[in-house]
Design a protein around this motif. Structure first.
Motif, PDB file in Angstrom:
ATOM      1  N   ALA A 114       0.832  -1.204   0.000  1.00 34.52           N
ATOM      2  CA  ALA A 114       0.000   0.000   0.000  1.00 34.52           C
ATOM      3  C   ALA A 114       0.868   1.257   0.000  1.00 34.52           C
ATOM      4  CB  ALA A 114      -0.932  -0.002   1.202  1.00 34.52           C
ATOM      5  N   ASP A 115       1.957   1.236   0.750  1.00 29.82           N
ATOM      6  CA  ASP A 115       2.858   2.389   0.769  1.00 29.82           C
ATOM      7  C   ASP A 115       3.526   2.590  -0.585  1.00 29.82           C
ATOM      8  OD1 ASP A 115       2.300   2.941   3.425  1.00 29.82           O
ATOM      9  OD2 ASP A 115       4.001   1.750   4.172  1.00 29.82           O
ATOM     10  N   ARG A 123       2.336   1.638  -3.497  1.00 30.92           N
ATOM     11  CA  ARG A 123       1.306   2.116  -4.425  1.00 30.92           C
ATOM     12  C   ARG A 123       1.032   3.607  -4.220  1.00 30.92           C
ATOM     13  NH1 ARG A 123      -3.084   0.928  -7.588  1.00 30.92           N
ATOM     14  NH2 ARG A 123      -4.978   2.086  -7.131  1.00 30.92           N
ATOM     15  N   ARG A 124       0.916   4.017  -2.965  1.00 37.14           N
ATOM     16  CA  ARG A 124       0.659   5.424  -2.653  1.00 37.14           C
ATOM     17  C   ARG A 124       1.792   6.303  -3.172  1.00 37.14           C
ATOM     18  NH1 ARG A 124       0.396   5.274   2.803  1.00 37.14           N
ATOM     19  NH2 ARG A 124      -1.666   4.367   2.617  1.00 37.14           N
ATOM     20  N   ARG A 125       3.028   5.838  -3.016  1.00 35.32           N
ATOM     21  CA  ARG A 125       4.177   6.615  -3.480  1.00 35.32           C
ATOM     22  C   ARG A 125       4.193   6.731  -5.006  1.00 35.32           C
ATOM     23  NH1 ARG A 125       9.763   4.333  -3.259  1.00 35.32           N
ATOM     24  NH2 ARG A 125       8.516   2.664  -2.397  1.00 35.32           N
ATOM     25  N   HIS A 164       1.503   9.217  -6.072  1.00 38.37           N
ATOM     26  CA  HIS A 164       1.964  10.584  -5.801  1.00 38.37           C
ATOM     27  C   HIS A 164       2.996  11.022  -6.839  1.00 38.37           C
ATOM     28  CE1 HIS A 164       0.091  11.882  -2.026  1.00 38.37           C
ATOM     29  NE2 HIS A 164       0.063  10.602  -1.712  1.00 38.37           N
ATOM     30  N   LEU A 212      -5.567   8.645  -5.834  1.00 41.69           N
ATOM     31  CA  LEU A 212      -5.042   9.306  -4.634  1.00 41.69           C
ATOM     32  C   LEU A 212      -6.041   9.239  -3.485  1.00 41.69           C
ATOM     33  CD1 LEU A 212      -3.306  12.465  -6.105  1.00 41.69           C
ATOM     34  CD2 LEU A 212      -2.217  10.649  -4.798  1.00 41.69           C
ATOM     35  N   ALA A 232      -6.029   5.722  -2.212  1.00 41.47           N
ATOM     36  CA  ALA A 232      -4.801   5.404  -1.481  1.00 41.47           C
ATOM     37  C   ALA A 232      -4.790   6.060  -0.108  1.00 41.47           C
ATOM     38  CB  ALA A 232      -3.580   5.843  -2.287  1.00 41.47           C
ATOM     39  N   GLU A 233      -5.343   7.258  -0.006  1.00 39.84           N
ATOM     40  CA  GLU A 233      -5.359   7.955   1.281  1.00 39.84           C
ATOM     41  C   GLU A 233      -6.345   7.312   2.256  1.00 39.84           C
ATOM     42  OE1 GLU A 233      -3.278  10.297   2.310  1.00 39.84           O
ATOM     43  OE2 GLU A 233      -2.286  10.091   0.381  1.00 39.84           O
TER      44      GLU A 233
END
Length: 80
Positions: A4-5, A7-9, A12, A66, A69-70
């Protein structure tokens, strides 16, 4: 780091690159004119419109990614 981290990165990073990609794509007709015989204004106008529409679609997709992901993953259990 979790998936998940990562993917979020990546999402972004893609959101940061999208405006730069837009500038490059919008500048291409100017480079076409400088490199050879001028292209028709209709063709350039259609190209600009297509790039504009694709950037809108890409921005919408990134906004959705986004926000998703948040929120984080949804696991079993009660929702807050």
């Amino acid at each position: 780091m979790s998936r998940a981290d990562d993917r979020r990165r990546r999402v972004h990073d893609a959101a940061r690159i999208l405006p730069l990609l837009g500038v490059v794509l919008f500048a291409l007709p100017v480079l076409w004119a400088a490199s050879g015989p001028p292209a028709s204004s209709a063709r350039s106008g259609l190209y600009i419109f297509a790039v504009w529409a694709l950037l809108i679609v890409a921005a919408r997709a990134l906004a959705y990614a986004l926000s998703r992901a948040e929120r984080g993953p949804r696991g079993p259990g009660p929702s807050p």
